[in-house]
Write an enzyme that holds these catalytic residues in place. Structure first.
Site: not given
Ligand SMILES: C[S@@+](CC[C@H](N)C(=O)[O-])C[C@H]1O[C@@H](n2cnc3c(N)ncnc32)[C@H](O)[C@@H]1O
Length: 440
Positions: A27-28, A92, A425
């Site tokens: 939840g960044g 990523c 994050s």
């Protein structure tokens, strides 16, 4: 500005924006939405990883958190959110794998492509869209598809390569950001002067041109040795090696053959679910983008845990074996320094390129600890131990990412899980500034 654009701006100003967070991790982006100073609320989040979800739920119990694979979402699923803003940090790995860079052919991009295809189909699209990814995404085919989709869907957009270092935070973490808003809204550059200098303006590049131009402009390229290291790290994680196996990645390459056997097709598929980010960062990336004066940047000392007891401190001290063998590849910093290297998910479990370590005794003689003069291992170890080198604690990594003080982990989270999740994050303040600029 046209009258209709002014009207749209006014409509947005008065509204509490409904935000949906995809690939939500811990939840960044949620923290950034809360900190951005614009009235908006995260109403739903979607994430496949159970460990990340436990942390998300612990911190944000009010959010409708869906443990689902975004690959299976339909246009109705996306429409049902009735969202004003989509924010997302897709996996990523497809873009950090230079050389093997799977890009759009890597199965881990499927969920992102599904979001983009459905966005194009949505009758009512979110007004705002934010995508965060690693450097390397900017030169990918996937980024081209994102740009084409936004153009087709009538968004105006801006792209950035930014590190927290650029806004005075002593942590290197260069990332790609896409901000998009529906026309007739426009960006107001006067609201983002510090950010706008880091805009990147890239054309859509056909494949053959892209390959050549990447050689010229993509300094995130890593050597084949670094490539090997990243693969080895992923393989080791999947084969369950832990702290006791912590070594320098460079020296692992002799074991490559064994590790490669683990990189079979099934594991590659399983990794779609792991959502792991890059494990180590090339030294070129660690050193670039250091714009901003040092004296404008806060010091590392501001980010340390004041309540770390002597006992807990000992938990983070670097073990003798690691110290003796790998101290030369460590990035050693002190409370007075204004830069730490990017903390990756392998931090504290692999040595090289995964994040800085802190020297806590400044009175000890650094030069004698590193002198190449002949001394026994025991003597050298004593000198190195006098520096009291330690890892940053997970809370300190969270501090450097500017997570709020009330952000925490459930009791069941292990130290390794915390480092992994934080390594995946992002920097909350940097993202808050970007969201605020986008909505301005
Ligand atoms: C780069 S991390 C996002 C981190 C997040 N922004 C944070 O602050 O923690 C990518 C996340 O995507 C999740 N993920 C990967 N593939 C997914 C999929 N197909 N559906 C849903 N979530 C997925 C991973 O589990 C991982 O947590």
């Amino acid at each position: 500005m046209e009258a209709s654009s002014e009207q749209s701006d006014r409509d947005q100003e008065t509204k509490n924006l409904r935000v949906v967070e995809f690939f939500s991790g811990v939840g960044g982006l949620h923290c950034a939405v809360k900190a951005c100073g614009v009235p908006c609320t995260v109403v739903a989040a979607v994430e496949i990883n159970t460990v990340a979800n436990a942390v998300y739920q612990h911190n944000f119990p009010e959010v409708d958190l869906m443990q689902r694979n975004l690959e299976g979402f339909t246009v109705d699923d996306f429409a049902s959110f009735d969202a004003d803003m989509f924010v997302m940090s897709p996996p990523c790995q497809p873009f950090t794998r230079v050389g093997l860079k799977g890009d759009k052919n890597d199965a881990r991009t499927n969920a992102f492509f599904n979001i983009m295809r459905n966005l194009a189909e949505m009758a009512k699209k979110p007004t705002y869209l934010l995508v965060e990814n690693v450097k390397g995404f900017d030169t990918s085919e996937t980024r081209n598809f994102l740009v084409e989709t936004l153009q087709k869907c009538n968004y105006v957009f801006q792209e950035f390569l930014l590190s927290p270092m650029n806004i005075g935070i002593p942590n290197q973490r260069v990332r790609y950001f896409m901000l998009a808003k529906q026309r007739p809204l426009q960006f107001k550059e006067e609201h983002g002067t510090q950010l706008v200098q880091h805009r990147v303006n890239m054309p859509l590049m056909p494949n053959e041109i892209k390959e050549t131009s990447r050689l010229v402009c993509d300094n995130s390229m890593v050597s084949s040795q670094e490539q090997t290291n990243m693969e080895l790290t992923e393989s080791r994680e999947r084969t369950g090696q832990d702290e006791s196996s912590m070594v320098s990645l460079n020296e692992q390459s002799i074991e490559r053959k064994t590790d490669e056997q683990h990189l079979n097709e099934k594991e590659r598929t399983d990794n779609v679910k792991s959502g792991s980010c890059e494990d180590m960062v090339s030294s070129s990336e660690q050193n670039e983008q250091e714009t901003g004066e040092d004296d404008e940047r806060r010091k590392i000392g501001d980010y340390l845990q004041a309540d770390l007891s002597e006992e807990s401190m000992a938990e983070y001290l670097i073990p003798d074996r690691i110290l003796l063998k790998y101290v030369n590849v460590m990035d050693i910093v002190t409370v007075e320094d204004t830069k730490t290297c990017c903390f990756t998910k392998a931090y504290a479990y692999y040595v090289e390129g995964t994040g800085s370590v802190l020297r806590t005794d400044l009175s000890a003689d650094m030069s004698s600890a590193f002198s190449s003069g002949s001394c026994s291992d025991d003597e050298r170890l004593e000198r190195l131990k006098a520096l009291r080198l330690r890892y940053f604690s997970p809370r300190e990594v969270a501090n450097l990412h500017h997570f709020p003080q009330d952000f925490g982990f459930p009791d069941c989270s292990t130290k390794k899980q915390k480092y992994r999740l934080l390594g995946n994050s992002l920097n909350v303040t940097l993202l808050a500034q970007l969201i605020s600029y986008m909505v301005a």
